[in-house]
Scaffold this active site. Structure first.
Site, short mmCIF file in Angstrom:
data_model
loop_
_atom_site.label_atom_id
_atom_site.label_comp_id
_atom_site.label_asym_id
_atom_site.label_seq_id
_atom_site.Cartn_x
_atom_site.Cartn_y
_atom_site.Cartn_z
CG HIS A 127 3.84 -38.09 -13.83
ND1 HIS A 127 4.30 -38.21 -15.11
CD2 HIS A 127 2.54 -38.46 -13.86
CE1 HIS A 127 3.32 -38.64 -15.89
NE2 HIS A 127 2.24 -38.79 -15.16
CE LYS B 89 10.53 -35.95 -12.86
NZ LYS B 89 9.14 -35.94 -13.37
CE1 TYR C 57 11.77 -38.27 -16.95
CE2 TYR C 57 11.15 -37.86 -19.22
CZ TYR C 57 11.00 -38.57 -18.06
OH TYR C 57 10.09 -39.59 -18.00
CG ASP D 286 -0.58 -39.12 -16.92
OD1 ASP D 286 -0.09 -39.77 -15.97
OD2 ASP D 286 0.12 -38.53 -17.77
#
Length: 183
Positions: free
Chosen positions: A61, A71, A130, A168
């Site tokens: 992603h 991130k 995250y 996904d």
């Protein structure tokens, strides 16, 4: 705090852990310490991912500008095979991927804007934290198929049938979106 650049601006940050008879203490995030190693992002949101089964793939992603995200990724429980693909056209590692196994003992992985990111869980009941420096924006969300032959990612999966979300499974291949992705 130790750190190591492991792939074109992707940094593994290992905070110190202090152990005594009670157990352990680790300062997992300190903005001023991260700034000392060049991470100046203003993290705005924390996300927690829990995967019930091993061989669950989440990714690959990314969000496009103006909502691109840097991130900080940390495994709280279990372990993952973490993957990052450099999609920054000006980078010396453009269209290459890097990877590493990440456990709770490995600290944080910093993945800057301009990378696709994902992971495969290596254990049941894996939990990943995250931080991101930009809010999620559905219109800027994008990704590439986990097994896109263009990247030839060497996933540590036991079969060709990992656990994936419906979303996904439907991600495009890189050559279908390459011309429109701008980093």
């Amino acid at each position: 705090m130790k750190h190591e650049i492991i792939f074109s601006d992707v940094i593994n940050i290992k905070p110190e852990t202090y152990t005594d008879s009670r157990g352990e203490f680790t300062e997992i995030f300190n903005k001023s310490e991260f700034q000392k190693i060049g991470i100046n992002d203003e993290f705005l949101q924390d996300n927690l991912s829990f995967s019930l089964e091993a061989m669950t793939i989440r990714g690959m992603h990314f969000q496009e500008e103006p909502f691109a995200q840097s991130k900080l990724i940390k495994v709280n429980k279990g372990s993952v095979f973490d993957v990052f693909i450099d999609l920054r056209k000006e980078s010396k590692n453009y269209e290459e991927y890097g990877s590493l196994t990440l456990t709770p003992a490995d600290g944080w992985i910093y993945v800057p804007k301009g990378f696709a990111h994902g992971f495969c869980t290596l254990e049941n009941s894996t939990e990943v934290l995250y931080k991101v420096d930009n809010h999620y924006n559905e219109g800027s969300e994008n990704g590439v198929l986990w097994n896109d032959p263009f990247f030839m990612i060497d996933w540590p999966i036991e079969s060709f049938n990992p656990i994936l979300s419906e979303k996904d499974k439907k991600l495009p291949k890189w050559k279908e979106i390459k011309s429109i992705v701008k980093f």
